[in-house]
Scaffold this motif. Sequence first.
Motif: not given
Ligand code: SF4
Length: 495
Positions: A300, A313, A316-317
Amino acid sequence: MSRDRYTINPITEEESYRDFVNTITEDGKRNWIYPKKPSGKYYNYRTILSWFLLGFLFAGPFITINGNPLILLNVLERKFVLFGLVFWPQDFYLFFLAMLTIVVFVVLFTAIWGRLFCGWVCPQTIFMEMLFRKIEYWIEGDFQQQRKLNEKPLDRDKFVKKSTKHVLFFALSFLIANTFLAYVIGVEELQAIVTAPPTEHLTGFIAIMIFTTVFYGVFSRFREQVCLVACPYGRFQSVLVDNDSLAVTYDFARGEGRAKVKERVKEGDLVTNIPKKADAGVSSYGDCIDCELCVKVCPTGIDIRNGIQLECINCTACMDACDDVMRRIGKPEKLITHTSYNAVVEGTKASFFTPRIVAYLGVFSLLLGLFTYLLLTRPEVNTVILREPGLLYNELPDNRFSNFYNARFFNKTFNEMDVELRLLQPAGGEIQFLGAMEPIAGQNQIERRLMVFLPGGALTGNQTPVEFGIYRNGELIQTVRSQFIGPEPSRIRTN
Ligand code: SF4
Ligand code: SF4
């Protein structure tokens, strides 16, 4: 969201990110997000979970329990099946209660785990990240190659890659559209539409093509905008989460005093020898080396170091990306981790058993208990008896009167059932079925027309209350009331 709630990094007090939306350029155009291909432990877990969920979703319409589909949400015919249990229109209260229980569960889940559902379970994210995005990486390469391909003029290579991608996207959208339709109209009905010429099922064919086009548009163009602007669940986040909610969170206490490797080396600070920070003062470096890999992998387009944001969202990437960086510079993992703001501030483990969560848990348990009780105790048979509309009474020569009725018997068990209908009130009446009264198959219904005969002496006026009894194996299991239409009282002979 108010300023005292955690929406900014409290150490940098950086708030400029609030002044723009990452997916919109200054002149109001779409800023296309090219997320870096994610990899790591959490991505592997997500992949395994998503294959399981996708398998379930695509196989779902073909799974039956005692001859009924696993899930059917046929709004058009008002027939709903959940895990093989048929919910008839008379069971609407149960269906409503089930929906209410699910809503409270979502509120409870979100208050504890934030938007974890969005990143790990939501079909939009799973289709986007685990199918469409993977096809894109496979055909067009990682984010730099995708950007270059989009920016270069159309040539043979670009044409082949783009057309292959979009043909695959459309085919996949067609498959998804068919699957969703199978959950609405049932797999047999869908098979009939798909295997016959479009002219024979024009409405069904148009519905499939509309669904396909919508899915294709969402996954090829609209993408993260669904989560950012269209999804109502995303909009609820700001009221459901608080400082105790778990979310993907940057440990600012450990990371701030961020500085790039170059800068650290210039200052004589070896990257692998960054002093451990007790607090985030300006005199020493924090663990964040400002590599921005967490931003580059974000689908995002946000920088999680600014704090919890509506756009996150919880996929966890960024946790995977940062863990990899930390391993490479010899620092402990979990600089970005799944914890709460209060846990970061207090340097403790997150605890979500707050009074608010206990209250939600109480309401949820009550609703679940009530739903389970009503489901288990719902009658085995439900009978609806209505007078045939538009018909009056018949007068017979032996001072008897008759009315036509329509009876519907719903068998809610899984077994075939024989039922018997008797007239309980008034005395002296008689029932005659038009056609045989056959056994009712499990989780099914039958409809029968019948005539009720009453002697003139039993009538109490032009509307006489009648009561039917439904018997199974000689045992009364339900009573149903209706009305019997007769002539004006002055015209009734009492003998
Ligand atoms: S968890 Fe990290 S990578 Fe995933 S949407 Fe949230 S900030 Fe971006
Ligand atoms: S990936 Fe980690 S180290 Fe790199 S910028 Fe993000 S938080 Fe800092």
